[in-house]
Scaffold this active site. Sequence first.
Site, PDB file in Angstrom:
ATOM      1  CB  CYS A   1      58.116   7.482  28.680  1.00  9.01           C
ATOM      2  SG  CYS A   1      59.555   7.805  27.662  1.00  9.01           S
TER       3      CYS A   1
ATOM      4  CB  CYS B   1      61.576   8.209  30.157  1.00 10.01           C
ATOM      5  SG  CYS B   1      60.721   9.078  28.859  1.00 10.01           S
ATOM      6  CG  ASP B   2      60.443   6.107  33.422  1.00 13.45           C
ATOM      7  OD1 ASP B   2      61.335   6.946  33.660  1.00 13.45           O
ATOM      8  OD2 ASP B   2      59.234   6.384  33.412  1.00 13.45           O
TER       9      ASP B   2
END
Length: 331
Positions: free
Chosen positions: A137, A140-141
């Site tokens: 993701c 997200c990261d």
Amino acid sequence: MTDNNLIYETVILGSGPAGLTAAIYAGRSRCCPLVIHGHQPGGQLTTTTQIDNFPGFPQGIDGNELMENMRLQAERFGANFVTGNVTRVDLRERPFRIYVDDHAYRCLTLIVATGASPKLLGLGNEESLYGRGVSVCATCDGFFYRDKQVVVVGGGDTAMEEAVFLTRFASKVTVVHRRDSLRATPVLAERALSNRQVDFHWDSAVSEIIADASGVTGVRIKDVKSDEETELACDGVFIAIGHQPNTQLFEGQLEMDTEGYIQTRNGTETSMRGVMAAGDVQDPQFRQAVTAAGSGCMAAIQAERYLDDLPYDPNLSCQKGVCREAGKSEG
Ligand code: NAP
């Protein structure tokens, strides 16, 4: 197989942000929800380290902590939790039956929030390197790869979107794709192809993720036509080869699209009255914690409205507001 007299008003399958938000709302509406989850509760968010885009946490929050907070909040409003593998779901009869190991739970409404699982490459160490260089993701990261080099695997819309998104942080993004043309829609493909920070390795597969004790240091790339192997140094590998909705239990019982995502209408209603679906299990497009939580809220409200419309049945052991006590005494 036990099948006691208790009938739950609402059973929720899954304990990611969709399932737990549904549990908070259903609990607050005194729908006495029972949340059934597998042996790794919390869903996909627990596989990422820091969540920076969930509103309300200006410093970000650890994925596990966010999910634990949601669970505590749901418990505060009376949600009960059961851990186990759901082996079968029978929606042909009402109340619906949910089979968990050797126990059958019956319920008047069901909220399916079983999520989706990212497809993986099948390399030995990719799961153990989650949070240490392997990610599924970019939203997200990506932030953690400022001025670093990353590899994105895949040639679809997700891979192109992630590759372009990652150029905001990374100094270099290399897409590794197994064919010589992209599956992505032209507009997203063009956006990636024309971005000078994105390199492409065509006809190539990642055959190994190289890591040391601190995490990923590179990948071994195999040319699928010549079998020639090369090494590419990188700090992160983003696997973007699609998701698999966790809907096998509902095959033949709920309408799904060709990819297996549960089809919803009017919010979160499925093709079966009394069954709602929330979160990634019905969302191939957005797949964010906050959108999953939003749809969990909608599912609980729609379940409550469905319950409100049911005729009163004195033979049911669970009517609004009383099954919570019965649920506890069941042990
Ligand atoms: P996808 O369209 O299924 O693409 C998966 C990509 O990964 C394909 O290029 C595929 O290669 C490759 N792949 C699959 N298995 C692989 C493996 N084992 N090893 C190496 N490569 C592998 O998945 P997606 O990109 O996640 O998109 C899913 C859906 O969401 C699509 O309908 C997409 O349009 C939609 N979506 C839309 C947007 C948007 O509109 N903004 C954004 C993201 C996703 P091949 O090409 O060779 O099959």
